[in-house]
Write a protein that holds these residues in place. Structure first.
Motif, PDB file in Angstrom:
ATOM      1  N   GLU A   1      26.970 -92.961  43.145  1.00  0.00           N
ATOM      2  CA  GLU A   1      26.338 -93.632  44.280  1.00  0.00           C
ATOM      3  C   GLU A   1      27.198 -93.490  45.541  1.00  0.00           C
ATOM      4  O   GLU A   1      26.711 -93.123  46.618  1.00  0.00           O
ATOM      5  N   PHE A   2      28.512 -93.740  45.369  1.00  0.00           N
ATOM      6  CA  PHE A   2      29.439 -93.650  46.505  1.00  0.00           C
ATOM      7  C   PHE A   2      29.483 -92.220  47.047  1.00  0.00           C
ATOM      8  O   PHE A   2      29.462 -91.988  48.251  1.00  0.00           O
ATOM      9  N   LEU A   3      29.548 -91.272  46.112  1.00  0.00           N
ATOM     10  CA  LEU A   3      29.633 -89.871  46.561  1.00  0.00           C
ATOM     11  C   LEU A   3      28.360 -89.438  47.270  1.00  0.00           C
ATOM     12  O   LEU A   3      28.398 -88.685  48.238  1.00  0.00           O
ATOM     13  N   GLN A   4      27.226 -89.982  46.804  1.00  0.00           N
ATOM     14  CA  GLN A   4      25.954 -89.671  47.475  1.00  0.00           C
ATOM     15  C   GLN A   4      25.982 -90.196  48.919  1.00  0.00           C
ATOM     16  O   GLN A   4      25.548 -89.517  49.846  1.00  0.00           O
ATOM     17  N   ASP A   5      26.531 -91.428  49.053  1.00  0.00           N
ATOM     18  CA  ASP A   5      26.635 -92.010  50.398  1.00  0.00           C
ATOM     19  C   ASP A   5      27.525 -91.144  51.298  1.00  0.00           C
ATOM     20  O   ASP A   5      27.195 -90.875  52.454  1.00  0.00           O
ATOM     21  N   ILE A   6      28.655 -90.720  50.705  1.00  0.00           N
ATOM     22  CA  ILE A   6      29.573 -89.866  51.473  1.00  0.00           C
ATOM     23  C   ILE A   6      28.853 -88.584  51.880  1.00  0.00           C
ATOM     24  O   ILE A   6      28.917 -88.144  53.032  1.00  0.00           O
ATOM     25  N   ASN A   7      28.128 -88.032  50.926  1.00  0.00           N
ATOM     26  CA  ASN A   7      27.394 -86.788  51.176  1.00  0.00           C
ATOM     27  C   ASN A   7      26.393 -86.957  52.326  1.00  0.00           C
ATOM     28  O   ASN A   7      26.312 -86.119  53.220  1.00  0.00           O
ATOM     29  N   SER A   8      25.674 -88.098  52.326  1.00  0.00           N
ATOM     30  CA  SER A   8      24.675 -88.247  53.378  1.00  0.00           C
ATOM     31  C   SER A   8      25.345 -88.498  54.745  1.00  0.00           C
ATOM     32  O   SER A   8      24.814 -88.087  55.785  1.00  0.00           O
ATOM     33  N   GLU A   9      26.527 -89.138  54.736  1.00  0.00           N
ATOM     34  CA  GLU A   9      27.255 -89.296  56.012  1.00  0.00           C
ATOM     35  C   GLU A   9      27.699 -87.930  56.544  1.00  0.00           C
ATOM     36  O   GLU A   9      27.654 -87.672  57.742  1.00  0.00           O
ATOM     37  N   ILE A  10      28.109 -87.055  55.625  1.00  0.00           N
ATOM     38  CA  ILE A  10      28.520 -85.706  56.046  1.00  0.00           C
ATOM     39  C   ILE A  10      27.306 -84.961  56.601  1.00  0.00           C
ATOM     40  O   ILE A  10      27.402 -84.281  57.632  1.00  0.00           O
ATOM     41  N   ASP A  11      26.140 -85.128  55.952  1.00  0.00           N
ATOM     42  CA  ASP A  11      24.915 -84.505  56.471  1.00  0.00           C
ATOM     43  C   ASP A  11      24.637 -84.972  57.893  1.00  0.00           C
ATOM     44  O   ASP A  11      24.263 -84.196  58.773  1.00  0.00           O
ATOM     45  N   ARG A  12      24.832 -86.244  58.079  1.00  0.00           N
ATOM     46  CA  ARG A  12      24.580 -86.841  59.397  1.00  0.00           C
ATOM     47  C   ARG A  12      25.482 -86.209  60.463  1.00  0.00           C
ATOM     48  O   ARG A  12      25.042 -85.823  61.550  1.00  0.00           O
ATOM     49  N   MET A  13      26.770 -86.082  60.114  1.00  0.00           N
ATOM     50  CA  MET A  13      27.710 -85.466  61.053  1.00  0.00           C
ATOM     51  C   MET A  13      27.317 -84.011  61.325  1.00  0.00           C
ATOM     52  O   MET A  13      27.388 -83.542  62.471  1.00  0.00           O
ATOM     53  N   THR A  14      26.891 -83.336  60.240  1.00  0.00           N
ATOM     54  CA  THR A  14      26.476 -81.940  60.412  1.00  0.00           C
ATOM     55  C   THR A  14      25.293 -81.864  61.378  1.00  0.00           C
ATOM     56  O   THR A  14      25.250 -80.999  62.267  1.00  0.00           O
ATOM     57  N   ASN A  15      24.326 -82.801  61.190  1.00  0.00           N
ATOM     58  CA  ASN A  15      23.167 -82.811  62.086  1.00  0.00           C
ATOM     59  C   ASN A  15      23.591 -82.998  63.542  1.00  0.00           C
ATOM     60  O   ASN A  15      23.109 -82.306  64.441  1.00  0.00           O
TER      61      ASN A  15
END
Ligand code: ADP
Length: 448
Positions: free
Chosen positions: A260-274
């Motif tokens: 769950e935590f890693l998924q959250d981290i992953n989506s934050e990274i996606d956000r930064m990428t966007n």
């Protein structure tokens, strides 16, 4: 003034000497005539009265009289210095030759005039030479020249002073402008040129002040932009930091929680990428020279492609995605950038419309423009916000809108793209009644 003085003294000189030459020659002739008539040279008995008369004449007219016989020996000299000597000057030679002559001698300040003397049978028996000094005329011209020179120097000094002060007066405002420009170019953008009255200088000053104001605006929006970018990147970064620290600190965490935590981290990274991708897109749009790759673009096909990609997103929220067009429209445009711009509008329609709503895209046009309308049944945008939503990082509702996953850059990208195509974009909306974005694009592309 110097040229005038030169011409004047030259004219004066030639005027005086011309008159004098004629006058002295006339006198020489007259004396020669009287000597001839009284037979002074041929009759030795008349020697004394001859000398007396010549002295009288010389005193009267204020010139020197020399009489020579045909051998060039001086028989009368009013100044007595050459008496009995042979006295040969060119004028005497000419006279003995039978011609009268008058010459001006500058170096001696004198006019030499000669006339021949004949006897009864027309033989040349001597000559008269008159030496008339024009010292007085020479002096006069000198005095005039001297005074004129003083006048010239005086006036030159006065004129130089006047020119200096007037030029200071004229250049003072320019200096002021120049000083302010220097300060501005050193980065003091708050500097303004003081404006008093209205003339060419104040017009320049006004133009510079306006320019500086714009520079200041550009600078402040640049600073705002940088601070916005940092802020936007900081939020996901701190989320990542908190999430990763939680994982590190908690020992023996259940695998489920890990994921769950890693998924959250992953989506934050996606956000930064966007965010970074959107920023790069905007930066490209700002480089106007090579911003567009213009080609014939079929708007209907382009929009259908965009919608095909967005159907899954609409389906998730059970939003009806409609397409309407009566005519096939083609424009000269950069298809890649334009489809991103339209995609942002449709995606926003889906994002800001609650479940079970509708988003409708309409294509219309005339012989000059294409109109693309994106209409939704969502929350709408109130009038006050309508002019602001195109700004970079602007969101109407900061927290809620961030949750929708947007970067706040989508409409800025759409706006820049439409502007680069020399089109326009308009919002028709009121809060709670859905939003309609109308994009107008000229069919023919023209630079600038
Ligand atoms: P974001 O990535 O946050 O969507 P945009 O630049 O696309 O950024 O939009 C800026 C803001 O404008 C959004 O945060 C939202 O508040 C508002 N907005 C944009 N499109 C719509 C719409 N169709 N309906 C209501 N609000 C909208």
């Amino acid at each position: 003034m110097l040229l005038f003085s030169f011409i004047m003294s030259d004219t004066l000189r030639s005027y005086f000497t011309d008159i004098n030459e004629k006058e002295v020659l006339y006198q020489a002739n007259k004396i020669a005539g009287s000597i001839q008539k009284a037979e002074y040279l041929t009759d030795p008995g008349k020697k004394e009265s001859f000398e007396y008369e010549m002295d009288e004449k010389s005193n009267e007219e204020n010139f020197r009289i020399i009489v020579v016989n045909n051998a060039g020996v001086v028989v009368v000299d009013s100044s007595k210095t050459a008496l009995g000597k042979i006295y040969i000057v060119p004028e005497i030679l000419t006279a003995l030759d039978g011609k009268d002559q008058a010459n001006l001698r500058w170096d001696e300040h004198a006019i030499y005039a000669s006339a021949y003397i004949e006897n009864d049978v027309s033989e040349k028996i001597g000559a008269v030479l008159i030496v008339s000094s024009f010292d007085d005329v020479y002096e006069l011209i000198n005095v005039i020249n001297h005074r004129w020179l003083i006048l010239t120097v005086g006036i030159s000094i006065i004129v130089a002073f006047i020119v200096f002060f007037v030029s200071q007066l004229i250049l003072a405002p320019l200096k002021n402008i120049l000083e302010t420009i220097k300060k501005i170019s050193e980065g003091q953008l708050h500097q303004r040129i003081e404006i008093n009255g209205k003339n060419e200088y104040t017009e320049i000053a006004d133009a510079i002040n306006n320019m500086t104001e714009q520079l200041e605006q550009v600078e402040s929006s640049r600073q705002e932009f940088v601070s916005n970018v940092s802020h936007e990147l900081k939020t996901p970064l701190s989320s990542i930091k908190v999430l990763s620290e939680s994982i590190l600190l908690q020992e023996e965490m259940p695998t489920e929680m890990y994921r769950e935590f890693l998924q959250d981290i992953n989506s934050e990274i996606d956000r930064m990428t966007n965010i970074v991708n959107d920023l790069l897109a905007l930066v490209k749009l700002d480089h106007r020279e090579d911003a567009l790759n213009i080609g014939e673009t079929n708007v209907n096909r382009m929009i259908q492609d965009v919608m095909k990609r967005l159907y899954p997103l609409a389906e998730k929220k059970n939003i009806e995605l409609l397409y309407e067009s009566n005519r096939d429209m083609t424009v000269e445009a950069d298809e890649m950038k334009l489809s991103l711009a339209v995609s942002n509008l449709i995606e926003n329609g889906i994002k800001y419309t609650p479940n079970d709503g509708m988003v409708k895209v309409t294509i219309d046009g005339d012989h000059q423009n294409v109109f693309i309308t994106v209409q939704d049944t969502g929350m709408g945008i109130n009038e006050e916000e309508q002019s602001k939503v195109f700004k970079r990082f602007y969101r109407v509702d900061k927290t809620r809108d961030r949750e929708t996953g947007g970067t706040g850059l989508g409409l800025a990208i759409t706006h820049s793209t439409v502007m680069l195509h020399n089109g326009s974009i308009k919002i028709v909306s009121s809060e709670g009644n859905g939003a309609t974005f109308i994009v107008r694009l000229p069919i023919k592309h023209s630079e600038g």
